[in-house]
Design a protein around this motif. Sequence first.
Motif, PDB file in Angstrom:
ATOM      1  N   ILE A  27     -20.007 -11.047   8.741  1.00  0.00           N
ATOM      2  CA  ILE A  27     -18.999 -10.515   9.665  1.00  0.00           C
ATOM      3  C   ILE A  27     -19.744  -9.638  10.663  1.00  0.00           C
ATOM      4  O   ILE A  27     -20.451  -8.716  10.279  1.00  0.00           O
ATOM      5  CB  ILE A  27     -17.925  -9.696   8.924  1.00  0.00           C
ATOM      6  CG1 ILE A  27     -17.200 -10.582   7.908  1.00  0.00           C
ATOM      7  CG2 ILE A  27     -16.929  -9.092   9.918  1.00  0.00           C
ATOM      8  CD1 ILE A  27     -16.229  -9.848   7.012  1.00  0.00           C
ATOM      9  N   PHE A  30     -18.121  -6.794  16.035  1.00  0.00           N
ATOM     10  CA  PHE A  30     -16.819  -6.131  16.004  1.00  0.00           C
ATOM     11  C   PHE A  30     -16.540  -5.443  17.336  1.00  0.00           C
ATOM     12  O   PHE A  30     -17.386  -4.714  17.843  1.00  0.00           O
ATOM     13  CB  PHE A  30     -16.808  -5.099  14.874  1.00  0.00           C
ATOM     14  CG  PHE A  30     -15.454  -4.511  14.628  1.00  0.00           C
ATOM     15  CD1 PHE A  30     -14.553  -5.146  13.797  1.00  0.00           C
ATOM     16  CD2 PHE A  30     -15.080  -3.323  15.235  1.00  0.00           C
ATOM     17  CE1 PHE A  30     -13.306  -4.606  13.574  1.00  0.00           C
ATOM     18  CE2 PHE A  30     -13.830  -2.776  15.022  1.00  0.00           C
ATOM     19  CZ  PHE A  30     -12.939  -3.421  14.185  1.00  0.00           C
ATOM     20  N   VAL A 115     -15.965  -7.827   2.524  1.00  0.00           N
ATOM     21  CA  VAL A 115     -15.185  -6.857   3.297  1.00  0.00           C
ATOM     22  C   VAL A 115     -15.182  -5.495   2.594  1.00  0.00           C
ATOM     23  O   VAL A 115     -15.379  -4.461   3.239  1.00  0.00           O
ATOM     24  CB  VAL A 115     -13.744  -7.367   3.533  1.00  0.00           C
ATOM     25  CG1 VAL A 115     -12.864  -6.280   4.144  1.00  0.00           C
ATOM     26  CG2 VAL A 115     -13.763  -8.606   4.426  1.00  0.00           C
ATOM     27  N   MET A 118     -18.387  -3.746   3.153  1.00  0.00           N
ATOM     28  CA  MET A 118     -18.450  -3.214   4.516  1.00  0.00           C
ATOM     29  C   MET A 118     -17.647  -1.918   4.621  1.00  0.00           C
ATOM     30  O   MET A 118     -18.077  -0.967   5.271  1.00  0.00           O
ATOM     31  CB  MET A 118     -17.922  -4.246   5.514  1.00  0.00           C
ATOM     32  CG  MET A 118     -18.837  -5.431   5.704  1.00  0.00           C
ATOM     33  SD  MET A 118     -18.176  -6.619   6.879  1.00  0.00           S
ATOM     34  CE  MET A 118     -18.408  -5.704   8.415  1.00  0.00           C
ATOM     35  N   ILE A 119     -16.487  -1.874   3.971  1.00  0.00           N
ATOM     36  CA  ILE A 119     -15.650  -0.663   3.976  1.00  0.00           C
ATOM     37  C   ILE A 119     -16.407   0.484   3.325  1.00  0.00           C
ATOM     38  O   ILE A 119     -16.470   1.592   3.866  1.00  0.00           O
ATOM     39  CB  ILE A 119     -14.309  -0.925   3.255  1.00  0.00           C
ATOM     40  CG1 ILE A 119     -13.425  -1.845   4.117  1.00  0.00           C
ATOM     41  CG2 ILE A 119     -13.585   0.384   2.948  1.00  0.00           C
ATOM     42  CD1 ILE A 119     -12.186  -2.361   3.399  1.00  0.00           C
ATOM     43  N   LYS A 139     -12.304   0.418  12.838  1.00  0.00           N
ATOM     44  CA  LYS A 139     -12.977  -0.632  12.074  1.00  0.00           C
ATOM     45  C   LYS A 139     -12.503  -0.621  10.616  1.00  0.00           C
ATOM     46  O   LYS A 139     -12.260  -1.685  10.032  1.00  0.00           O
ATOM     47  CB  LYS A 139     -14.489  -0.438  12.162  1.00  0.00           C
ATOM     48  CG  LYS A 139     -15.282  -1.631  11.728  1.00  0.00           C
ATOM     49  CD  LYS A 139     -16.748  -1.432  12.063  1.00  0.00           C
ATOM     50  CE  LYS A 139     -17.558  -2.640  11.715  1.00  0.00           C
ATOM     51  NZ  LYS A 139     -18.976  -2.478  12.046  1.00  0.00           N
ATOM     52  N   LEU A 143     -10.720  -3.731   8.692  1.00  0.00           N
ATOM     53  CA  LEU A 143     -11.312  -4.257   7.461  1.00  0.00           C
ATOM     54  C   LEU A 143     -10.344  -4.150   6.283  1.00  0.00           C
ATOM     55  O   LEU A 143     -10.227  -5.088   5.483  1.00  0.00           O
ATOM     56  CB  LEU A 143     -12.625  -3.533   7.153  1.00  0.00           C
ATOM     57  CG  LEU A 143     -13.779  -3.837   8.107  1.00  0.00           C
ATOM     58  CD1 LEU A 143     -14.950  -2.897   7.846  1.00  0.00           C
ATOM     59  CD2 LEU A 143     -14.209  -5.296   8.007  1.00  0.00           C
ATOM     60  N   GLU A 144      -9.646  -3.029   6.186  1.00  0.00           N
ATOM     61  CA  GLU A 144      -8.665  -2.885   5.108  1.00  0.00           C
ATOM     62  C   GLU A 144      -7.531  -3.896   5.261  1.00  0.00           C
ATOM     63  O   GLU A 144      -7.005  -4.403   4.271  1.00  0.00           O
ATOM     64  CB  GLU A 144      -8.146  -1.449   5.061  1.00  0.00           C
ATOM     65  CG  GLU A 144      -9.200  -0.498   4.516  1.00  0.00           C
ATOM     66  CD  GLU A 144      -8.855   0.970   4.651  1.00  0.00           C
ATOM     67  OE1 GLU A 144      -7.857   1.314   5.323  1.00  0.00           O
ATOM     68  OE2 GLU A 144      -9.609   1.784   4.076  1.00  0.00           O
TER      69      GLU A 144
END
Length: 164
Positions: A27, A30, A115, A118-119, A139, A143-144
């Motif tokens: 991913i 962004f 994901v 990444m969070i 962001k 993502l959430e």
Amino acid sequence: MNMLESKVIQTKYEKEIFIEEKSNIEINEFRTLDKGTPFYEFMVGLDLIRIRDNEYYGNRESYVTIRISEDLQSLFVIEPDVQSIFAVKNKQEKEAAIELIQYLLVDSQTFKQVVSEMINNLKRENVVNVFEVKEANAKLAVLERLLNVKNEDINFLIRMEKIA
């Protein structure tokens, strides 16, 4: 035995195989809201194994653009200009690619792990100014949102004419 989940797109010339591993999902790129773009946008890259004439033909990185509305309610899957997963495919082959993207966004636990990582990484980042905080929060929200996508949330904006 450790069985891996995989999805296959059968095209006229080859099989494109997506093996569901974190290393095969990326991913990036962004973009947050601004005056010119009232939506969030990012690219999802998938590493696909290519099999032609029953032999390994190499790997291909294929992309799809995901655009999320400002209110985070609607997701739009858009064909990118380069390295598109939909490139050089006829209508049936594009439908198989759409099925793969739906699976990825809605059902794939591996995608959700990517994901979630990444969070967690974003939460650990050291943001120092107001702009960075605002961008990190945006962001994080996007993502959430990706952790709770349903089929009815996704809109595909893909040209379906036969080109292959």
